[in-house]
Design an enzyme around this catalytic site. Sequence first.
Site: not given
Length: 462
Positions: A17, A261, A314, A350
């Site tokens: 991303d 990831e 997240y 994160e």
Amino acid sequence: MPLWYPKGYFVQNINFDFFNYAGLHRPVLLYTTPTTYIDDITVSTSVDQDTGLVDYQIFVEGGEHFQLEVRLLDEEGKVVAQGTGGRGQLQVPNAHLWWPYLMHEHPAYLYSLEVRLTAQTAAGSVSDFYTLPVGIRTVAVTEHQFLINGKPFYFHGVNKHEDADIRGKGFDWPLLVKDFNLLRWLGANAFRTSHYPYAEEVMQLCDRYGIVVIDESPGVGIVLVESYSNVSLQHHLEVMEELVRRDKNHPAVVMWSVANEPTSFLKPAGYYFKTLIAHTKALDPSRPVTFVTNSNYEADLGAPYVDVICVNSYYSWYHDYGHMEVIQLQLATQFENWYRTYQKPIIQSEYGADTIAGFHQDPPLMFSEEYQKGLLEQYHLVLDQKRKEYVVGELIWNFADFMTNQSPQRVMGNKKGIFTRQRQPKGAAFLLRERYWKLANETTYPWSAVKSQCLENNPFTL
């Protein structure tokens, strides 16, 4: 559908991303060497009571008949230790240690290692000279702490990208100085080089600022079963060799990250990461090794081999949209599951929320500045509990907005920055600044000492 796309049409798909800029991103320098020259230097440091120990190894190319002289100078230019030969140990009584920013009133102390080569060739005598900045410091990991110079260190910092609106990924000194000024303003003491090695100039400034670095390889987008083939593994081993060779002497680098990831729950991932991490540790036994995971704690096959668990999550963004009331329970459960399973320190590597600068909503709605601030506050409540136990860091995603591929989920890029792509602050930047300076103030040094060092020694003189 044979007519759906033009003949020969092709799009390269990526599994990460951020925008994959093409071209030369950094300065290219051409230089000459003598026929016999210093090719590489490896330095490792340790401390014995008040004495700093600097072990060095010097690699020479182009000849076998040469002499090497080694001197270590302090910041005033005084010689504090010296030696000869291609391998040895320098002892520095009452050594000034390299401390992170805000952990000591005199952070980032750098000695200078001077290496002089003299060689006899058929054409006569030749010489070569190299100066390497050296920071004397130690790094260690326990079941629940990350130690620098034997003292507990808490990462309060950011993730970044080499990205800006004018030059894209291209290296830009004014932008770099701006970013480091913002890091100091923020009270950040660390960042991760997500998701690739950054320019060497960045690493040099980290050494001089005392900004601690988790140095990450370009191991991103490892999602397919084919990504774990022997060919991929061999290439990844070579990439880690290149990264360690380049950055091994930077005191700011305290941990290697081999990937971001990956699908570490896939069956081949266990052998892949066991091999990769063991190889990295063999290259550099002085630093811990990790990779950054977003897999389930029970299914992650690579986690048994890391020294520090780095977790991305997240909550109330990619699921349970808008429901910030579930964050505390879900985040606390995440930490407890990982620690119970592995008994290793944990970094929240994160967390964050996309935010359009200038969007305001009360009650907070997604993409508003209020939602980003509210989400961070919920995370911080849990982090404040768990950092008393085994959580050793928090890195916000992201320092600044950055460009990505176009998609319905990305409004002209990723907007999770606490600064805009032009480096203007959103409301969350002030929230995070208050938090990070509070965390810094919990050290043994008084606020005045910690704060005043910002005014000392111009860090931009390289």
